[in-house]
Design an enzyme around this catalytic site. Structure first.
Site, mmCIF file in Angstrom:
data_model
loop_
_atom_site.group_PDB
_atom_site.id
_atom_site.type_symbol
_atom_site.label_atom_id
_atom_site.label_comp_id
_atom_site.label_asym_id
_atom_site.label_seq_id
_atom_site.Cartn_x
_atom_site.Cartn_y
_atom_site.Cartn_z
ATOM 1 N N SER A 1 55.742 -8.679 28.762
ATOM 2 C CA SER A 1 54.929 -8.138 29.674
ATOM 3 C C SER A 1 55.588 -8.031 30.945
ATOM 4 O O SER A 1 56.338 -8.849 31.341
ATOM 5 C CB SER A 1 53.741 -8.814 29.580
ATOM 6 O OG SER A 1 52.737 -8.179 30.779
ATOM 7 N N PRO B 1 55.299 -15.427 40.058
ATOM 8 C CA PRO B 1 54.535 -16.410 39.578
ATOM 9 C C PRO B 1 53.221 -16.527 39.922
ATOM 10 O O PRO B 1 52.187 -16.990 39.224
ATOM 11 C CB PRO B 1 55.158 -17.772 40.253
ATOM 12 C CG PRO B 1 56.464 -17.525 40.752
ATOM 13 C CD PRO B 1 56.624 -15.873 40.834
ATOM 14 N N HIS C 1 51.496 -13.613 39.836
ATOM 15 C CA HIS C 1 50.664 -12.673 39.313
ATOM 16 C C HIS C 1 49.294 -12.770 38.902
ATOM 17 O O HIS C 1 49.264 -13.953 38.193
ATOM 18 C CB HIS C 1 51.769 -11.965 38.275
ATOM 19 C CG HIS C 1 51.170 -10.695 37.505
ATOM 20 N ND1 HIS C 1 50.004 -10.260 36.695
ATOM 21 C CD2 HIS C 1 52.093 -9.564 37.786
ATOM 22 C CE1 HIS C 1 50.097 -9.074 36.706
ATOM 23 N NE2 HIS C 1 51.251 -8.735 37.182
ATOM 24 N N LYS D 1 55.686 -16.695 28.636
ATOM 25 C CA LYS D 1 56.195 -15.463 28.022
ATOM 26 C C LYS D 1 57.753 -15.447 28.615
ATOM 27 O O LYS D 1 58.530 -15.442 27.524
ATOM 28 C CB LYS D 1 55.675 -14.243 28.342
ATOM 29 C CG LYS D 1 54.358 -13.915 27.519
ATOM 30 C CD LYS D 1 53.721 -12.475 27.842
ATOM 31 C CE LYS D 1 52.573 -12.132 27.109
ATOM 32 N NZ LYS D 1 52.443 -12.167 25.736
#
Length: 255
Positions: free
Chosen positions: A135, A141, A143, A157
């Site tokens: 993604s 960090p 987000h 991820k």
């Protein structure tokens, strides 16, 4: 050059909204691919046709997924933790819904341990290419996606992506923007890096276009050992992407 030999490809997360499309696209190309799927439940298996080539396993349990990986040449990873909305949210009262992850289904378990198990299984099976769908947003960090359910989903991820890069297996990491349930093949696709596309108006993409890029990535060496962000222009703007070799040649980043 596109590879014309028949290859066996495993799609994990084949019961998911994007995974279903990838599985179907590969099945529609029997002259190129022998397609296998991995899903978590019998219900998901039936949802995509219930064929014998669909295996049931839990990516968090390395042993349970081993049979699906036997004899495969390539792997497309489409598994992901999915946040659930807490019940009781009333949009008419304003505010924001709250989200949670089910016990055992946090991003650390699904997006990190689950993907690590898949990468290890694929490496053990001797695959020659792993396509991983992640993604956009992983460079930040803070987000908003990381805050959902306190899951830090993009952090985990990203950790799995780094593990893939370090595995030594030829890889392609695709980081799409916001996924849309719209028809594919109608838009001009855009590649980027380091979340630069998030600063633009064009940061969404139909799932069907992401699925097509996954399949096309199997055919071109240009996209091996590469990582890229992926979005699309609005329908009717630009020219729908048909030349994937040209699209992939624009990619410069390896992570």
């Amino acid at each position: 050059m596109a590879d014309s030999s028949l290859r066996t490809v495993l799609v994990t997360g084949a019961g998911g909204r994007t995974g279903q499309i990838v599985y179907k696209k590969l099945k529609e190309r029997p002259n190129q691919y022998v397609t296998k799927g991995l899903v978590r439940t019998e219900q998901s298996k039936l949802k995509i046709g219930g064929a014998d080539d669909v295996f049931i396993g839990d990516i968090r349990d390395a042993e349970s997924i081993t049979p699906a990986f036997q004899g495969i040449d390539a792997l497309i990873i489409l598994t992901s933790a999915v946040p659930q909305m807490k019940p009781g949210f009333d949009p008419t009262k304003g505010g924001r819904p709250e989200f949670y992850f089910a016990d055992g289904a946090y991003p650390e378990q699904v997006d990190w341990i689950g993907q690590k198990n898949q990468i290890d299984a694929a490496k053990g099976a001797g695959v020659n290419h792993i396509v991983l769908v992640g993604s956009m947003g992983g460079t930040n960090p803070n987000h908003p996606l990381n805050i959902l359910g306190n899951g830090n989903i993009l952090v985990w991820k990203r950790k799995a992506e780094q593990y893939l890069v370090d595995s030594g297996v030829p890889y392609t990491i695709i980081r799409p923007g916001g996924l849309q349930d719209k028809e594919g093949g109608l838009r001009e696709l855009i590649v980027g890096k380091n979340d630069e596309l998030l600063q633009t108006e064009t940061k969404g993409i139909p799932r069907a276009d992401v699925a097509e890029v996954c399949v096309q990535a199997l055919n071109y060496e240009e996209v091996q050992f590469k990582a890229f962000d992926l979005a699309s222009k609005p329908e009717g703007v630009g020219t729908p992407t048909k030349d994937f070799k040209a699209l992939f040649s624009q990619i410069t980043a390896s992570f």
